[in-house]
Design a protein around this motif. Structure first.
Motif, PDB file in Angstrom:
ATOM      1  N   ASP A 167       6.739  -0.462  -1.904  1.00 41.10           N
ATOM      2  CA  ASP A 167       8.061  -0.682  -1.312  1.00 41.10           C
ATOM      3  C   ASP A 167       9.141  -0.003  -2.150  1.00 41.10           C
ATOM      4  N   GLN A 184      -5.307   0.519  -8.291  1.00 39.57           N
ATOM      5  CA  GLN A 184      -4.815  -0.381  -7.263  1.00 39.57           C
ATOM      6  C   GLN A 184      -3.302  -0.486  -7.380  1.00 39.57           C
ATOM      7  N   VAL A 185      -2.611  -0.352  -6.278  1.00 41.40           N
ATOM      8  CA  VAL A 185      -1.156  -0.407  -6.290  1.00 41.40           C
ATOM      9  C   VAL A 185      -0.695  -1.527  -5.360  1.00 41.40           C
ATOM     10  N   SER A 186       0.281  -2.310  -5.821  1.00 40.46           N
ATOM     11  CA  SER A 186       0.749  -3.463  -5.046  1.00 40.46           C
ATOM     12  C   SER A 186       1.718  -3.027  -3.956  1.00 40.46           C
ATOM     13  N   ALA A 187       1.914  -3.920  -2.980  1.00 37.22           N
ATOM     14  CA  ALA A 187       2.870  -3.657  -1.905  1.00 37.22           C
ATOM     15  C   ALA A 187       4.283  -3.559  -2.447  1.00 37.22           C
ATOM     16  N   GLU A 188       4.585  -4.324  -3.508  1.00 36.66           N
ATOM     17  CA  GLU A 188       5.925  -4.286  -4.101  1.00 36.66           C
ATOM     18  C   GLU A 188       6.213  -2.921  -4.707  1.00 36.66           C
ATOM     19  N   VAL A 189       5.221  -2.329  -5.372  1.00 33.06           N
ATOM     20  CA  VAL A 189       5.396  -0.994  -5.957  1.00 33.06           C
ATOM     21  C   VAL A 189       5.572   0.044  -4.856  1.00 33.06           C
ATOM     22  N   TRP A 242       2.081   5.010 -14.484  1.00 39.33           N
ATOM     23  CA  TRP A 242       1.518   4.462 -13.242  1.00 39.33           C
ATOM     24  C   TRP A 242       1.822   5.374 -12.062  1.00 39.33           C
ATOM     25  N   ALA A 256      -2.474  -0.887   2.125  1.00 38.90           N
ATOM     26  CA  ALA A 256      -1.690  -2.084   1.812  1.00 38.90           C
ATOM     27  C   ALA A 256      -0.888  -2.522   3.029  1.00 38.90           C
TER      28      ALA A 256
END
Length: 280
Positions: A71, A64-69, A53, A93
Motif C-alpha cells: 500500500d 514475503q511482503v505485507s499488504a501495508e508495505v 527491502w 496479496a
C-alpha cells in the motif's frame, strides 16, 4: 510467488519508479542525477520502508511482503486503480483499502445522474457503498447529505438509520433480503479487508443483522419493485433497474428508480426540493 511473478513484479516496480520525476514528489533533481525518475532509496524513504527491502523487491528476491508495505509503495509510486490491482495481484496479496476509495465516478456519470431527475438514481459499488447520487435519491429515504460519508452504505443505512428504516413498509422482510444479497455479493470478495470490516461492524452494531446473517440465506441482486413511505410524498412505487458500468456483477452499477404508476410519477417532483424536517 513463482520466479516469473517475482520477475514481473520487479520489472513493474522499476518501470513505475522511473516514470516519476523527483520534483513531482517534492524532491530536488540535482545536477548529478543519472537515474531516470526516482532512486530506490527515495522510494523507500517516501514509503517509510527499508531501502534494502525495497531493493530486494526490485531484484526479484524471494521475500514475503505485507499488504501495508505494498500500500505504501502504491501510494508513493502514484499508481492508479488498475496499476494498484496489478501490483497486489503480482505480489499475491489482498488490498486492504476499501474499493470505494478508488472507484472512480466520472464527470459524465455524474452528469447522467443529474439528467435523470426527477427520477431517483445512484451509483453503488459491489459492497453497496453509495458512490454518487442525484438530488431525488438523496431525499428518497433520508437526507443523505447529512449522513457521514463512511456511513453511506445501503446495508448500513437499512439497519442503522431510523429515517431510512421508517420509509420501508416491510422492514424485516427487506432487511432479510438485504443481508442475503450482501452474502451473495461478498463471495467474490471473501478475503477483502474492507468487506470484512463492514461485516464486523454490522454484526457488532445490529442484532437484527447478526440474526439474519446466521441464517446463511443468499439472493442475487436484480431489478425489482420498491415501495417507500416518504414523509412528504406519501407512498411511492418504483421499479429499480441496475446497469453495470463495468464488466462483472460485483462492479459499480447505476441504479435508477422509475415510477410504476402515474400517482408516483406526479409525486417525484417533491423529492427535488429541500429535505423535510422529520423526527423519527
Amino acid at each position: 510467488m513463482t520466479d516469473q511473478r517475482r520477475e514481473e513484479l520487479a520489472t513493474f516496480l522499476r518501470n513505475r519508479r522511473e516514470r516519476i520525476a523527483p520534483e513531482d514528489v517534492g524532491l530536488p533533481r540535482g545536477r548529478r542525477r543519472r537515474t531516470p525518475g526516482l532512486r530506490r532509496e527515495e522510494v523507500s524513504q517516501l514509503a517509510a520502508i527499508g531501502t534494502t527491502w525495497y531493493t530486494w523487491l526490485e531484484q526479484g528476491r524471494d521475500i514475503q511482503v505485507s499488504a501495508e508495505v505494498l500500500d505504501a509503495i502504491a501510494r508513493t509510486l502514484r499508481l492508479d486503480q488498475s496499476e494498484r490491482e496489478h501490483l497486489f495481484a503480482l505480489a499475491g496479496a489482498i488490498d486492504p483499502t476499501p474499493a470505494s476509495a478508488f472507484t472512480p465516478v466520472t464527470d459524465a456519470l455524474r452528469d447522467l445522474l443529474d439528467q435523470l431527475e426527477p427520477l431517483p438514481a445512484c451509483v453503488q459499488n459491489g459492497r453497496y457503498d453509495l458512490l454518487a447520487y442525484n438530488r431525488p435519491f438523496s431525499r428518497l429515504m433520508c437526507d443523505l447529505d447529512a449522513v457521514p460519508p463512511e456511513d453511506r452504505n445501503v446495508i448500513w443505512l437499512g439497519f442503522m438509520n431510523e429515517q431510512w428504516k421508517a420509509t420501508l413498509p416491510n422492514l424485516a422482510e427487506t432487511q432479510r433480503a438485504m443481508v442475503a444479497k450482501f452474502r451473495a455479493s461478498m463471495v467474490e470478495s471473501i478475503g477483502d479487508p474492507s468487506w470484512k470490516a463492514l461485516l464486523k461492524r454490522l454484526q457488532t452494531e445490529s442484532p437484527e443483522f447478526s440474526e439474519y446473517w446466521d441464517d446463511h440465506e443468499v439472493l442475487r441482486p436484480g431489478n425489482q419493485l420498491k415501495v417507500y413511505h416518504h414523509p412528504l410524498a406519501g407512498v411511492l412505487r418504483l421499479s429499480a433497474t441496475s446497469l453495470w458500468t463495468e464488466p462483472g456483477t460485483n462492479r459499480p452499477r447505476l441504479v435508477t428508480y422509475t415510477p410504476v404508476d402515474e400517482e408516483t410519477r406526479e409525486k417525484l417532483h417533491l423529492l427535488t426540493g429541500p429535505p423535510p424536517l422529520v423526527t423519527v
